[in-house]
Scaffold this active site. Structure first.
Site, PDB file in Angstrom:
ATOM      1  N   LEU A   1       0.816  -1.211   0.000  1.00 54.09           N
ATOM      2  CA  LEU A   1       0.000   0.000   0.000  1.00 54.09           C
ATOM      3  C   LEU A   1       0.843   1.251   0.000  1.00 54.09           C
ATOM      4  CD1 LEU A   1      -2.895  -0.856   2.436  1.00 54.09           C
ATOM      5  CD2 LEU A   1      -3.039  -0.231   0.029  1.00 54.09           C
ATOM      6  N   ARG A   2       2.114   1.080   0.367  1.00 52.49           N
ATOM      7  CA  ARG A   2       2.952   2.251   0.495  1.00 52.49           C
ATOM      8  C   ARG A   2       3.069   3.000  -0.827  1.00 52.49           C
ATOM      9  NH1 ARG A   2       7.707   2.510   4.484  1.00 52.49           N
ATOM     10  NH2 ARG A   2       6.891   0.493   5.069  1.00 52.49           N
ATOM     11  N   GLY A   3       3.022   2.244  -1.927  1.00 55.05           N
ATOM     12  CA  GLY A   3       3.113   2.875  -3.237  1.00 55.05           C
ATOM     13  C   GLY A   3       1.975   3.851  -3.458  1.00 55.05           C
TER      14      GLY A   3
ATOM     15  N   THR B   1       2.245   6.913  -1.132  1.00 51.45           N
ATOM     16  CA  THR B   1       3.276   7.854  -1.554  1.00 51.45           C
ATOM     17  C   THR B   1       2.851   8.606  -2.806  1.00 51.45           C
ATOM     18  OG1 THR B   1       4.874   6.254  -0.758  1.00 51.45           O
ATOM     19  CG2 THR B   1       5.725   8.065  -2.042  1.00 51.45           C
TER      20      THR B   1
END
Lengths: 335, 562
Positions: free
Chosen positions: A273-275, A278
């Site tokens: 999910l970090r993508g 960000t």
């Protein structure tokens, strides 16, 4: 004196990424891939010279902000007559081959030997608090240091339990790493910590190369005049940054942009999910920097390669570079 | 006057702008250059830096041992501080550790303004840390072109210091264009090289008291600054530089890895300048260009290797008696713990009216130890001969890439040797970089005879040199064991078989861990015999694919499959 940020020739993507990370430090740093001598550290240092000074407790070894003085190991909150002062935003260079002691901090030998006191001497992490930690050739950094940095970057505080000392102090910094992937790969866990990544090359165009030489020559011949020439352009960037920082909380995030972000991440197979997170933050910060009221598709497009490039699942037997894959997906989805 | 001496003269005039020199290979001229520099810097600080200097001595800090005995703080200045504005000579620079190189590079970037002279007697594969060679302007290689030393040395001197403040003759726009053209034609990516060239250009005109730049200046800069950094050979219409290709093999394509570099029109470059550049390109540059970049020594502690006790970094082990010197750190708590029980006795020895203070003797000192792990290295030696060559090579290549993709888990490096025809060739020097491996392994030649003896010798040699650098090598040989080329490159099955067994026995003496993987369709006794002679494991893997090979090797080397 650092090279003026606005005088750096080319390297637009790197400059944009650095400005975005300055507008929203929570995005979590920039990883710069590229050969030596392509202006990576020049740009990072130039950026730190642009940032407005920050409020800190005068003389504190941990750069502690007035509002967090009660957590400072030096007990800034309990000292009498503590003054706050404006200090420049720290820019700390972590050299290759640094020992853990220098990074984390260690027993203060002088006080131990001289007065028999067990005291803590802060390391580079304390110096970098609220500023920038620049690591050249991060891909050659030793594993145990990498692990340690990951841990601190994730938790925002440095916890030291060694040599009979027990110290914790806040350590929040924007990590700027640089390295050449041909000399050693970076671990995915570490890559994932970086919010943005850019690829730099020395300009392959004659005019730009000549311009680089011209500007460096001017700097060598008369540094003061050169700085004065670029002061105005730099001041404009400072203004843009300040405006962007102020506008950031009010930049709207329309539903359509969120959908775009999710679709794109699924299309390129960005892990985790970090993508998406960000991508959204970067698009919002870029919109703020541009003075837009809300983050639109064009902002998303501008930041997508730098937000996702280093997060794609790597297929060993697939030869296409990640930048190409993202560009392809952008064209397919958004025309 | 020779190039190297002129370069030294310019360096003495403007150390901060030119960074320094890299002198490769022993020669009389190198000694002359060093003597000349020593003379030029006679009134400035000059220091020699031993390669294994410790961090305290390099950067300054507290001198623990003397502070303890004196009972007060005793500081020692760092060598990098002492040498500011002077001359720093580094012998054996190719053996320098990453820590030392990193610190020196940092000091140079911060404007310490010393001239760095890297003296390097390394072999083909050993070069000083790239972070430092990148930061010195002049690269003089005496090992490839031992120049004749000119007896006269009436070098005029630029008034010292003028050079550092950006003096020097004005560089005209067309000269900049020439420099930019050369750097593009040679594929020099670093802007530093270009800026060094510009500074050297203006200073070399000034040293002759000219106020304009001539072709001679440009040629000198091309020979000393730009040529040696070439990563590409400029296309020349008349006479391409003839590379010496090894027998029976096409030369590798020049390293044009990205299609976006347009070929620059060489006609824009003056022929004379181009000739000067070409003459200065080291002989081995073609080979180097073929394999990407010159090999760099990797730094950093690795993973599943043998453990080495270290005093600097790694997982902490217990303390042991010793003096805090040579990078070892004082373990204060343990030192005090040792000293405490003796306090009363020691005080009584000194007499009852002795002052009350802590009494620490030399024998109480304890230093900290850490465990540093040596890096593991997997060497693939692949039989690329005959009909099965392509399949076998493709699988080996796949296995290499899979291992590298895993390397961040195992912290291992990978190297690849291919043997075919009459030679064994190191296609991929030890690396951890998948990017680089892909580049090199893209074009793998195959076919020809099987010089098994040569392949085994090459693998043993590589394993030994790497073991000497503290890595733990593991060799995987992919072959059917049927050598038909002997160690002198002559065909003949009987002689070749004997040579291969002899090479295998020599390999066994080196004590390197190894496995022989037989991937022929019907496993043969020959490969098993070779494995026995090597004291290596033997694995028959008919129809093995890349994944199978990678799993087998990982299982043997690291004790578990990935």
């Amino acid at each position: 004196m650092p090279f003026p940020f606005s005088a750096i020739v080319g390297q637009d993507e790197m400059k944009r990424a650095l400005l975005i990370s300055a507008v929203d430090p929570r995005i979590g740093g920039v990883m710069v891939f590229g050969d030596r001598g392509t202006g990576k550290s020049t740009a990072a240092r130039a950026l730190s010279a642009l940032l407005p000074p920050m409020q800190a407790i005068a003389g504190c070894r941990y750069n502690c902000a007035p509002e967090e003085a009660d957590r400072c190991p030096d007990k800034c909150a309990e000292k009498k007559g503590v003054k706050t002062a404006k200090v420049p935003v720290p820019f700390v260079d972590l050299p290759l081959g640094a020992t853990e002691d220098r990074v984390l901090g260690a027993l203060d030998l002088e006080r131990a030997l001289g007065r028999g006191e067990k005291a803590f001497e802060p390391g580079l992490l304390a110096r970098a608090h609220r500023g920038y930690l620049y690591i050249d050739e991060i891909n050659l950094l030793e594993d145990h240091l990498v692990d340690l940095l990951l841990d601190v970057a994730a938790s925002g505080e440095n916890l030291v339990e060694r040599e009979g000392l027990s110290v914790r102090h806040p350590a929040r910094f924007v990590l700027i790493g640089s390295g050449n992937p041909e000399e050693g790969e970076l671990r995915p866990q570490l890559l994932d910590r970086f919010g943005l990544s850019v690829e730099v090359k020395t300009p392959q165009d004659l005019e730009q190369r000549i311009e680089i030489m011209r500007r460096c020559d001017a700097l060598e011949r008369d540094g003061a005049a050169f700085a004065a020439d670029w002061a105005e352009a730099d001041a404009k960037i400072v203004k843009r940054l300040a405006k962007g920082k102020k506008a950031l909380p009010n930049v709207a995030m329309p539903e359509s942009t969120l959908t775009d972000a999710a679709t794109l991440c699924m299309a390129v197979g960005a892990d985790g999910l970090r993508g998406e997170l960000t991508l959204m933050r970067a698009a919002r910060a870029f919109a703020a920097l541009e003075g837009a009221k809300s983050a639109e598709r064009k902002h998303l497009r501008a930041v997508a390669p730098m937000a996702l490039r280093h997060r794609l699942r790597r297929d060993v037997l697939d030869e296409t570079g990640s930048t190409v894959r993202i560009d392809r997906a952008l064209t397919e989805l958004f025309g | 006057m020779s190039d190297a001496l002129l370069a030294a003269d310019l360096l003495a005039a403007a150390p901060a702008r030119l960074g320094g020199m890299w002198l490769r290979g022993p020669s009389a001229e190198r000694d002359a250059v060093l003597a000349f520099l020593a003379e030029e810097f006679a009134d400035r600080p000059v220091r020699r830096l031993p390669v294994h200097i410790d961090e305290e001595r390099l950067c300054g800090g507290i001198d623990v041992a003397s502070s303890l005995s004196a009972g007060r703080r005793i500081e020692q200045a760092g060598l990098l501080e002492e040498v500011a504005g002077g001359l720093l000579v580094v012998p054996m620079a190719e053996r320098m550790s990453g820590m030392v190189a990193g610190r020196i590079a940092q000091a140079m970037d911060a404007g310490a303004g010393f001239a760095l002279v890297l003296i390097d007697d390394g072999g083909e594969e050993e070069v000083p840390p790239v972070s430092l060679t990148e930061r010195v302007a002049f690269w003089c290689d005496f090992s490839t072109n031992p120049a004749v030393i000119a007896p006269e040395s009436d070098l005029s001197r630029i008034p010292e210091g003028l050079g550092n403040t950006g003096g020097g003759c004005t560089v005209a726009a067309q000269d900049r264009q020439t420099l930019a053209n050369i750097t593009l034609a040679l594929g020099i990516d670093s802007a530093r090289a270009m800026l060094f060239a510009q500074s050297a250009l203006s200073l070399s005109a000034q040293i002759d008291e000219r106020d304009s730049i001539t072709d001679d200046d440009i040629q000198f800069v091309a020979r000393t600054v730009l040529g040696p950094r070439a990563t590409r050979i400029p296309q020349q219409a008349e006479e391409p530089p003839p590379p010496p290709p090894p027998e029976g093999e096409e030369e590798p394509p020049p390293g044009d890895n990205d299609g976006e570099d347009e070929q620059h029109d060489p006609d824009q470059l003056d022929d004379l300048i181009l000739a000067a550049v070409l003459a200065s390109i080291p002989k081995d540059v073609l080979a180097r260009i073929g394999e990407g970049r010159s090999a760099r020594r990797a730094t950093g502690a690795g993973g599943a290797g043998r453990k080495r006790a270290s005093q600097m970094r790694g997982r902490p082990l217990g303390a042991r008696p010793g003096l805090p010197r040579g990078g070892a750190r004082l373990a204060l708590i343990d030192t005090l713990r040792t000293a405490v029980p003796w306090q009363e006795i020691r005080r009584q020895q000194e007499g009852m009216d002795a002052p009350r203070r802590l009494r620490i003797r030399k024998g109480d000192l304890r230093i900290r130890r850490f465990e540093e792990r040596a890096e593991a290295l997997t060497i693939f030696a692949v039989d690329a001969s005959g009909s099965s060559a392509l399949a076998r090579l493709a699988e080996a290549k796949g296995a290499v890439e899979l291992m590298l993709a895993q390397s961040y888990v195992k912290r291992a490096q990978v190297a690849l040797i291919a043997f075919r025809g009459t030679s064994a060739e190191l296609l991929l020097p030890p690396t951890r970089s998948l990017t680089r491996a892909k580049k090199v392994l893209g074009e793998l030649p195959g076919g020809g005879g099987t010089p098994l003896a040569l392949g085994l010798s090459a693998a043993a040699e590589l394993a030994e040199t790497q073991a000497a650098r503290g890595r733990t090598p593991f060799v995987a040989v992919l072959t059917d064991g049927k050598g038909n080329i002997d160690r002198n490159g002559q065909p003949g099955r009987a002689q070749a078989g004997e040579d291969a067994l002899a090479a295998a026995r020599r390999f066994a003496q080196s004590g390197t861990q190894a496995v022989v993987i037989d991937i022929s369709a019907r496993p043969q006794p020959e490969a098993a015999a070779i494995a026995a002679a090597m004291r290596a494991r033997y694995l028959a893997l008919p129809r093995a694919d890349a994944r199978g090979v990678e799993r087998a090797v990982s299982a043997l080397q690291f004790g578990k499959a990935s």
